[in-house]
Design an enzyme around this catalytic site. Structure first.
Site, PDB file in Angstrom:
ATOM      1  N   GLU A  40     -61.242 -52.097 -75.877  1.00  0.00           N
ATOM      2  CA  GLU A  40     -62.499 -52.801 -76.844  1.00  0.00           C
ATOM      3  C   GLU A  40     -63.242 -52.343 -75.958  1.00  0.00           C
ATOM      4  O   GLU A  40     -64.151 -52.732 -75.969  1.00  0.00           O
ATOM      5  CB  GLU A  40     -61.223 -54.313 -76.511  1.00  0.00           C
ATOM      6  N   ASP A  75     -58.960 -62.435 -72.936  1.00  0.00           N
ATOM      7  CA  ASP A  75     -59.575 -62.266 -71.787  1.00  0.00           C
ATOM      8  C   ASP A  75     -59.773 -61.799 -71.493  1.00  0.00           C
ATOM      9  O   ASP A  75     -60.979 -62.977 -70.747  1.00  0.00           O
ATOM     10  CB  ASP A  75     -60.846 -61.197 -73.422  1.00  0.00           C
ATOM     11  N   ASP A  98     -51.444 -68.085 -63.885  1.00  0.00           N
ATOM     12  CA  ASP A  98     -50.373 -68.988 -63.929  1.00  0.00           C
ATOM     13  C   ASP A  98     -50.718 -70.632 -65.033  1.00  0.00           C
ATOM     14  O   ASP A  98     -49.985 -70.833 -66.598  1.00  0.00           O
ATOM     15  CB  ASP A  98     -50.016 -70.541 -62.760  1.00  0.00           C
TER      16      ASP A  98
HETATM   17  N1  DTR Z   1     -66.488 -58.465 -72.733  1.00  0.00           N
HETATM   18  C1  DTR Z   1     -65.151 -57.960 -72.122  1.00  0.00           C
HETATM   19  C2  DTR Z   1     -66.042 -59.190 -70.839  1.00  0.00           C
HETATM   20  C3  DTR Z   1     -66.295 -60.548 -71.071  1.00  0.00           C
HETATM   21  C4  DTR Z   1     -67.548 -61.030 -70.671  1.00  0.00           C
HETATM   22  N2  DTR Z   1     -68.278 -61.675 -71.636  1.00  0.00           N
HETATM   23  C5  DTR Z   1     -66.558 -62.731 -72.024  1.00  0.00           C
HETATM   24  C6  DTR Z   1     -66.721 -63.705 -73.258  1.00  0.00           C
HETATM   25  C7  DTR Z   1     -65.141 -63.757 -73.548  1.00  0.00           C
HETATM   26  C8  DTR Z   1     -64.450 -62.978 -73.140  1.00  0.00           C
HETATM   27  C9  DTR Z   1     -64.430 -61.880 -72.463  1.00  0.00           C
HETATM   28  C10 DTR Z   1     -65.538 -61.748 -72.007  1.00  0.00           C
HETATM   29  C11 DTR Z   1     -64.579 -57.171 -71.282  1.00  0.00           C
HETATM   30  O1  DTR Z   1     -65.288 -56.510 -69.943  1.00  0.00           O
HETATM   31  O2  DTR Z   1     -63.664 -56.650 -71.786  1.00  0.00           O
HETATM   32 ZN    ZN Z   2     -64.040 -55.311 -69.800  1.00  0.00          ZN
HETATM   33 ZN    ZN Z   3     -61.391 -57.342 -71.646  1.00  0.00          ZN
HETATM   34 CA    CA Z   4     -46.924 -71.538 -65.025  1.00  0.00          CA
END
Ligand code: DTR
Ligand code: ZN
Ligand code: ZN
Ligand code: CA
Length: 435
Positions: free
Chosen positions: A168, A197, A299
Site C-alpha cells: 500500500e 488504515d 479499542d
Molecule cells: N496513506 C496512508 C495514511 C493516510 C493518510 N491519509 C489517510 C486517509 C485515510 C486513510 C489513510 C490515510 C498510509 O500512509 O498508509
Molecule cells: Zn503509511
Molecule cells: Zn497506512
Molecule cells: Ca472492545
C-alpha cells in the site's frame, strides 16, 4: 368519465368497499429482521497481534515493508491465525518495484455469495519502521474481528471476506492488483468494502469515511452510541486502499484516527489529546512502534469494525432480482388528496440502480383520473403516470422502470397515488420494488 353515472357509481361503491375491507388486511411485506448485536472485541487480543507484528519487525531489520522478509512473515502470522479459525485463505502474489508482493484473502464460509461484504487493511509498513499504527492497527483489528466471527460461528446473510494488502505504501499496489484481477461479474457482487488504515493514532481523532451513506451511517451510529463525536475523513479519498475499490464502483467506508495533520484546539476539546500536535507524530517514522498507540482509540475502532460486520453482514438483504412488496390496499379518495403506500428497503449498500423496477397494481375505473409517483426515501418524486382525460380503461397494472441511481437504496420508498377527477374511484391493490 363518460360512463353512465349509475354504472360508475355502483362500480365505484363496490371498489371502495373492497378497498376499505382489504385496507385492514395485514401487509404481506414483513418488517425486516433486526441485525445481530456484535460482541466486544478484546483490546488485549488486538494488542497481542501488535506485539507479534513488532517482534516480526524487530527480527527482520526493523520493518515489515514490501519486498522485505518482515512483510512475508507478517502474512504468514495472520494466515496461520485464520487457517486455525476455519477461514478459507488464499495468498495472491504480485510484483512491484522488482519485488514479490503478497495479498492475503480470507473467506468465511457461508452467506449469500452474491452479496460480499469485505473488510481490509494494508499489512505492509514503510521501510523506516515497524509500522504498528500504520498499519498494524488496522491489520490487527480486522484480524481479531475475523477471529470473533469464528468464535461466534456467525451465520451472516452476506458472504464475509477479509483482506490484508501488500505494497500500500508504494501506491495502493496490492489492493489495486486484487481489484484489477476481479472479473467484473465478481465486482458487482460486492455490497461494500470497509477500509481500516491507522485506527490507533497516539493523539487520536475519530474520522469516518463519507463515501457510502449506509456504511457511513453504520459507523456514525456506533459512535453516537458511545457518545463520541466523529468528523468526516478529509485527508483524501485516494490515500488508502478503499480508493482501489471505489474506483471500480464498489461502495466503500472506513475509519481513521489521523496521520501527520495537526489536531486543532476544537478537536482537542471534544476528543482530548494535545492541540497543535500531529495525530501521529511517528507517522512513517522509526518510532511507529507498539509504544505509538492510543489504546482507547484502538479499542473503540476495533469494536466499531465488529459492529459494522455484524450490522451490515447480518441484515436481511434484498438480492438483485427479488422484490420487496406491499400488498396492503389503500383507498384513493375521489378527486382528493394523494395517498401513499410504503416499502422499506434495508441491508443494501450503495445507491438504487439505474433500472429500478416499480410494479404497480391499482384497481380504478377510468384510470385517466389517476396520477402515480414513486417517492424516494429522501422525498424525491419520480413521475410514473400522468392523468389523462381520455383514458377510460380500468386499472393500472404495469411495471415502470426508474433511474434511481442518485438515491441511496436503503430507506422507506413510497408509491403515491392521486385521483384528480370527480367520480370513478379505486385503490392501490399492491406494488413492489425490484432492485
Ligand atoms: N496513506 C496512508 C495514511 C493516510 C493518510 N491519509 C489517510 C486517509 C485515510 C486513510 C489513510 C490515510 C498510509 O500512509 O498508509
Ligand atoms: Zn503509511
Ligand atoms: Zn497506512
Ligand atoms: Ca472492545
Amino acid at each position: 368519465m363518460n360512463l353512465s353515472t349509475s354504472r360508475r357509481t355502483a362500480a365505484a361503491a363496490v371498489l371502495a368497499l373492497a378497498g376499505l375491507l382489504a385496507a385492514t388486511a395485514p401487509s404481506a411485506s414483513a418488517a425486516p429482521r433486526a441485525a445481530l448485536a456484535a460482541p466486544d472485541i478484546p483490546i488485549a487480543n488486538v494488542k497481542a497481534h501488535l506485539n507479534q507484528l513488532q517482534s516480526i519487525a524487530t527480527a527482520n531489520g526493523g520493518n515489515r515493508a514490501h519486498g522485505r522478509p518482515g512483510y512475508k512473515a507478517s502474512i504468514d502470522y495472520v494466515k496461520a491465525k485464520l487457517d486455525a479459525a476455519g477461514f478459507t485463505t488464499s495468498v495472491q502474489q504480485f510484483t512491484s518495484s522488482g519485488a514479490t508482493g503478497y495479498n492475503l484473502i480470507a473467506d468465511w464460509p457461508g452467506g449469500d455469495a452474491n452479496q460480499v461484504l469485505m473488510a481490509g487493511a494494508h499489512l505492509d509498513s514503510v521501510t523506516s519502521g515497524a509500522g504498528i499504527n500504520d498499519n498494524g492497527t488496522g491489520s490487527a483489528a480486522v484480524l481479531e474481528t475475523a477471529l470473533a466471527v469464528s468464535r461466534a460461528q456467525l451465520k451472516p446473510t452476506k458472504h464475509l471476506r477479509f483482506g490484508w494488502w501488500g505494497a500500500e505504501e508504494l501506491g495502493l499496489v496490492g489492493s489495486k492488483y486484487y481489484v484489477n484481477q476481479l472479473p467484473s461479474t465478481e465486482r458487482t457482487k460486492f455490497s461494500g468494502y470497509l477500509n481500516f488504515d491507522m485506527i490507533g493514532s497516539p493523539n487520536p481523532g475519530y474520522f469516518v469515511y463519507d463515501d457510502d451513506p449506509a456504511i457511513e451511517k453504520t459507523f456514525k451510529d456506533f459512535y453516537t452510541g458511545l457518545g463520541v463525536p466523529t468528523e468526516i475523513e478529509t485527508e483524501g479519498d485516494g490515500r488508502s486502499d478503499h480508493a482501489s475499490f471505489k474506483n471500480v464502483g464498489i461502495p466503500v467506508g472506513g475509519l481513521f484516527t489521523g496521520a501527520s495533520r495537526t489536531k486543532s484546539s476544537a478537536q482537542a476539546q471534544k476528543w482530548g489529546g494535545t492541540a497543535g500536535q500531529a495525530f501521529d507524530r511517528c507517522y512513517h517514522s522509526s518510532c511507529d512502534t507498539t509504544a505509538n498507540i492510543n489504546d482507547t482509540a484502538l479499542d473503540r475502532n476495533s469494536d466499531a469494525i465488529a459492529h459494522a460486520i455484524w450490522t451490515l453482514g447480518t441484515e436481511p438483504t434484498t438480492p438483485p432480482g427479488e422484490s420487496t412488496e406491499n400488498t396492503t390496499d389503500v383507498a384513493i379518495p375521489d378527486n382528493g388528496a394523494a395517498v401513499t403506500s410504503p416499502v422499506t428497503i434495508a441491508g443494501r449498500t450503495g445507491n438504487a440502480p439505474t433500472a429500478l423496477k416499480v410494479g404497480v397494481d391499482v384497481k380504478h375505473t377510468w384510470r385517466g383520473d389517476v396520477v402515480l409517483d414513486l417517492v424516494a426515501p429522501d422525498g424525491t418524486a419520480y413521475r410514473l403516470k400522468d392523468s389523462s382525460s381520455n383514458d377510460s380503461a380500468d386499472n393500472v397494472i404495469t411495471t415502470y422502470t426508474v433511474n434511481a441511481s442518485s438515491e441511496p437504496a436503503n430507506g422507506i420508498w413510497k408509491l403515491r397515488a392521486q385521483d384528480v377527477a370527480a367520480q370513478d374511484t379505486g385503490y392501490i391493490d399492491s406494488w413492489k420494488l425490484t432492485f
